[in-house]
Write a protein that holds these residues in place. Structure first.
Motif, PDB file in Angstrom:
ATOM      1  N   GLU A   1       3.775   9.257 -10.340  1.00 49.57           N
ATOM      2  CA  GLU A   1       3.132   9.367 -11.651  1.00 49.57           C
ATOM      3  C   GLU A   1       2.185  10.563 -11.746  1.00 49.57           C
ATOM      4  OE1 GLU A   1       4.535   7.961 -13.844  1.00 49.57           O
ATOM      5  OE2 GLU A   1       5.257   6.006 -13.201  1.00 49.57           O
ATOM      6  N   SER A   2       1.720  11.059 -10.599  1.00 48.69           N
ATOM      7  CA  SER A   2       0.870  12.250 -10.646  1.00 48.69           C
ATOM      8  C   SER A   2       1.682  13.517 -10.353  1.00 48.69           C
ATOM      9  CB  SER A   2      -0.298  12.105  -9.669  1.00 48.69           C
ATOM     10  OG  SER A   2       0.182  11.820  -8.375  1.00 48.69           O
ATOM     11  N   ASN A   3       2.999  13.352 -10.312  1.00 43.91           N
ATOM     12  CA  ASN A   3       3.919  14.501 -10.204  1.00 43.91           C
ATOM     13  C   ASN A   3       3.780  15.253  -8.894  1.00 43.91           C
ATOM     14  OD1 ASN A   3       6.010  16.013 -11.317  1.00 43.91           O
ATOM     15  ND2 ASN A   3       4.630  17.561 -12.156  1.00 43.91           N
ATOM     16  N   ASN A   4       3.498  14.518  -7.828  1.00 39.16           N
ATOM     17  CA  ASN A   4       3.315  15.169  -6.530  1.00 39.16           C
ATOM     18  C   ASN A   4       4.588  15.225  -5.697  1.00 39.16           C
ATOM     19  OD1 ASN A   4       0.616  15.917  -6.682  1.00 39.16           O
ATOM     20  ND2 ASN A   4      -0.103  13.889  -6.056  1.00 39.16           N
ATOM     21  N   LEU A   5       5.616  14.517  -6.119  1.00 40.58           N
ATOM     22  CA  LEU A   5       6.813  14.435  -5.292  1.00 40.58           C
ATOM     23  C   LEU A   5       7.805  15.547  -5.596  1.00 40.58           C
ATOM     24  CD1 LEU A   5       7.730  10.646  -5.133  1.00 40.58           C
ATOM     25  CD2 LEU A   5       6.226  11.974  -3.667  1.00 40.58           C
TER      26      LEU A   5
ATOM     27  N   LEU B   1       4.302   8.303 -19.822  1.00 44.03           N
ATOM     28  CA  LEU B   1       4.592   6.880 -19.696  1.00 44.03           C
ATOM     29  C   LEU B   1       5.043   6.597 -18.261  1.00 44.03           C
ATOM     30  CD1 LEU B   1       4.912   7.524 -22.814  1.00 44.03           C
ATOM     31  CD2 LEU B   1       6.369   5.510 -22.901  1.00 44.03           C
TER      32      LEU B   1
ATOM     33  N   ASP C   1       0.568  -0.991 -18.302  1.00 43.04           N
ATOM     34  CA  ASP C   1       0.462   0.472 -18.213  1.00 43.04           C
ATOM     35  C   ASP C   1       0.990   1.139 -19.487  1.00 43.04           C
ATOM     36  OD1 ASP C   1      -0.625   0.218 -15.730  1.00 43.04           O
ATOM     37  OD2 ASP C   1       1.084   1.002 -14.620  1.00 43.04           O
TER      38      ASP C   1
ATOM     39  N   THR D   1       2.608   1.439  -3.448  1.00 42.73           N
ATOM     40  CA  THR D   1       1.640   1.821  -4.481  1.00 42.73           C
ATOM     41  C   THR D   1       1.361   3.315  -4.378  1.00 42.73           C
ATOM     42  OG1 THR D   1       0.601  -0.338  -4.298  1.00 42.73           O
ATOM     43  CG2 THR D   1      -0.657   1.359  -5.416  1.00 42.73           C
ATOM     44  N   SER D   2       1.188   3.769  -3.147  1.00 45.95           N
ATOM     45  CA  SER D   2       0.917   5.186  -2.908  1.00 45.95           C
ATOM     46  C   SER D   2       2.094   6.034  -3.383  1.00 45.95           C
ATOM     47  CB  SER D   2       0.662   5.389  -1.418  1.00 45.95           C
ATOM     48  OG  SER D   2       0.434   6.735  -1.150  1.00 45.95           O
ATOM     49  N   TRP D   3       3.304   5.547  -3.106  1.00 49.52           N
ATOM     50  CA  TRP D   3       4.502   6.263  -3.555  1.00 49.52           C
ATOM     51  C   TRP D   3       4.519   6.341  -5.089  1.00 49.52           C
ATOM     52  CZ3 TRP D   3       8.565   4.430  -6.574  1.00 49.52           C
ATOM     53  CH2 TRP D   3       9.627   5.340  -6.735  1.00 49.52           C
ATOM     54  N   ARG D   4       4.199   5.202  -5.731  1.00 49.59           N
ATOM     55  CA  ARG D   4       4.224   5.191  -7.203  1.00 49.59           C
ATOM     56  C   ARG D   4       3.168   6.151  -7.770  1.00 49.59           C
ATOM     57  NH1 ARG D   4       2.436   1.471 -11.509  1.00 49.59           N
ATOM     58  NH2 ARG D   4       1.562   0.064  -9.949  1.00 49.59           N
ATOM     59  N   PHE D   5       1.997   6.192  -7.140  1.00 54.23           N
ATOM     60  CA  PHE D   5       0.973   7.153  -7.565  1.00 54.23           C
ATOM     61  C   PHE D   5       1.481   8.575  -7.461  1.00 54.23           C
ATOM     62  CE2 PHE D   5      -2.345   3.989  -7.605  1.00 54.23           C
ATOM     63  CZ  PHE D   5      -3.154   4.471  -8.608  1.00 54.23           C
TER      64      PHE D   5
ATOM     65  N   GLY E   1       2.771  -5.471 -14.785  1.00 55.07           N
ATOM     66  CA  GLY E   1       2.264  -4.129 -14.489  1.00 55.07           C
ATOM     67  C   GLY E   1       2.761  -3.055 -15.442  1.00 55.07           C
TER      68      GLY E   1
ATOM     69  N   LEU F   1       0.840  -1.204   0.000  1.00 58.04           N
ATOM     70  CA  LEU F   1       0.000   0.000   0.000  1.00 58.04           C
ATOM     71  C   LEU F   1       0.875   1.254   0.000  1.00 58.04           C
ATOM     72  CD1 LEU F   1      -3.019   0.719   0.164  1.00 58.04           C
ATOM     73  CD2 LEU F   1      -2.799   0.805   2.640  1.00 58.04           C
ATOM     74  N   HIS F   2       1.896   1.225   0.826  1.00 60.06           N
ATOM     75  CA  HIS F   2       2.840   2.334   0.933  1.00 60.06           C
ATOM     76  C   HIS F   2       3.548   2.566  -0.408  1.00 60.06           C
ATOM     77  CE1 HIS F   2       6.384   4.544   2.444  1.00 60.06           C
ATOM     78  NE2 HIS F   2       7.129   3.620   1.863  1.00 60.06           N
TER      79      HIS F   2
END
Lengths: 267, 267
Positions: A63-67, A259, A93, A56-60, A89, A53-54
């Motif tokens: 990919e959503s450019n939040n980091l 991508l 994608d 997956t959340s990091w990958r999100f 995966g 979960l941690h």
């Protein structure tokens, strides 16, 4: 020198005032490595599900450019990223991005004046460097530009199949294709050979980093090059890249296609 | 009429030429519903794992802004989205976005002239309408603006806790806070009451859609309002929103924070 600096400052001001584009002052030639605010998000618990979960959340968040700019993937997500990259995966994608891009490309009405273009990044967009990253922990190790350049010089990167499909469709539809890469101008020949060997042919321009671009972030370098395209009358309908710095900034494409890439970050 | 049309065309041209911003001509007041190119990505197989992989991939495509405008979530992903929204996935992702935003906000050097601002969207950014969407299949049903407006008029939407934390930090750091929402000006009072009741206080401006904005896409409406902020000398450091139309367009913030939302799409 003074004039070019003034010009650069002036262009930067235009970006800031019109598009609120901000360029990171910490510029490096091919800057995977930035000293910035790094926050270690704590694990939720030690259970496997929580690690997933941690991660997956990091990958999100990637990919959503939040980091904020990051140097390596989180240590605890090494297996997660490896699984993602080597099992189904990543491929699923990638295929979805290509399908969405083809769908959009097919809907664009080209004017037939040779000014309708599609921009592609190269690494992890057209060509996969997965064998290199497999040898370097899929992003667990801090990027080593010398080692990476040696890999590039082999010229053996494989095509990302779904991107090759998109590329061929886009050419068939009648777009002009511009390749815009952070690779150095010094690697033009090996890049052309590698692309050709992997099935990519018929692009209209291949733009690499020249000596004057070495200190720019990818966002700045690529925005400037896209500005030039627009000045030359080109209409940038689509832009495909695995980094947000391929896509954002100014002179953005009408549609950008991100991508997946959870292995590294280029500002 | 003719003049406003010309003005509209002229503004559009400015956007297109400067920032390559393209506005969808199919404008609706609060346009969740667009007739566009919809492609059904086929399932990989009937196995549960494949449905999950397929739906995860779809969610990635949503959050990385790769999809064309869509009306409803894929039928086969109904359970997946419900699980994500109601179990821990959504909350964990929300917390990460807030943490990243706080980290960035804490690093901004404010000038102390009252011109440093943070922009927040309202629905699914500060306030959660999850009870409404729970009653409507978590995005499986086509958006019904009348039914949604009735829900809004109850004024009982809860705060997204992690967003409230970010909001309070941002205010504490000294940013001015501008709320920029697609809700109609007619719903100002209920929106203010709902926000206050949920713990949000002390914003500097609440901008809703006026009569003149009804035909604009959210991207267009919000870009125009951000342009006005910049004209007034404000520096938009951060922007938080659950829709890409909250964040992209022109006059973008220095950093944008995309909150997760796999339930609906607003262009």
């Amino acid at each position: 020198m003074y004039t070019s600096l003034r010009l650069l400052l002036f262009s930067s001001l235009i970006y800031v005032s019109i598009c609120q584009e901000t360029f990171d002052p910490h510029t490096l030639p091919r800057p995977l490595i930035l000293e910035t605010h790094v926050k270690e998000t704590p694990l939720l618990s030690s259970a496997d599900d929580d690690v997933t979960l941690h991660c997956t959340s990091w990958r999100f968040a990637v990919e959503s450019n939040n980091l904020s700019p990051w140097r390596t993937i989180p240590q605890e997500c090494g297996d997660y990223v490896k699984d993602y990259m080597t099992k189904r995966g990543y491929e699923v994608d990638l295929e979805r991005v290509a399908d969405e891009a083809i769908l959009y490309a097919s809907s664009v009405e080209l004017r037939g004046d040779g000014k309708d273009i599609w921009v592609f990044d190269v690494d992890e967009t057209l060509l996969s460097n997965l064998p290199y990253y497999a040898d370097h922990g899929y992003g667990l190790e801090v990027f080593d530009s010398e080692a990476f350049d040696k890999w590039v010089d082999n010229g053996i990167a494989q095509a990302i199949r779904s991107s090759l499909k998109l590329y061929e469709e886009v050419v068939k539809f009648g777009f002009k294709v511009f390749l815009l890469t952070g690779r150095s101008e010094m690697r033009r020949m090996v890049t052309v050979e590698n692309l050709n060997r992997s099935g990519f042919h018929g692009w209209d321009d291949l733009i690499l980093r020249g000596a004057e671009d070495q200190k720019k972030t990818a966002t700045q370098f690529k925005s400037e090059k896209r500005h030039k395209m627009i000045e030359q009358g080109y209409r940038i309908h689509g832009n495909s890249g695995d980094q947000w710095s391929d896509l954002l900034g100014s002179a953005m494409a009408a549609r950008s296609f991100k991508l997946p890439n959870p292995m590294y970050y280029i500002p």
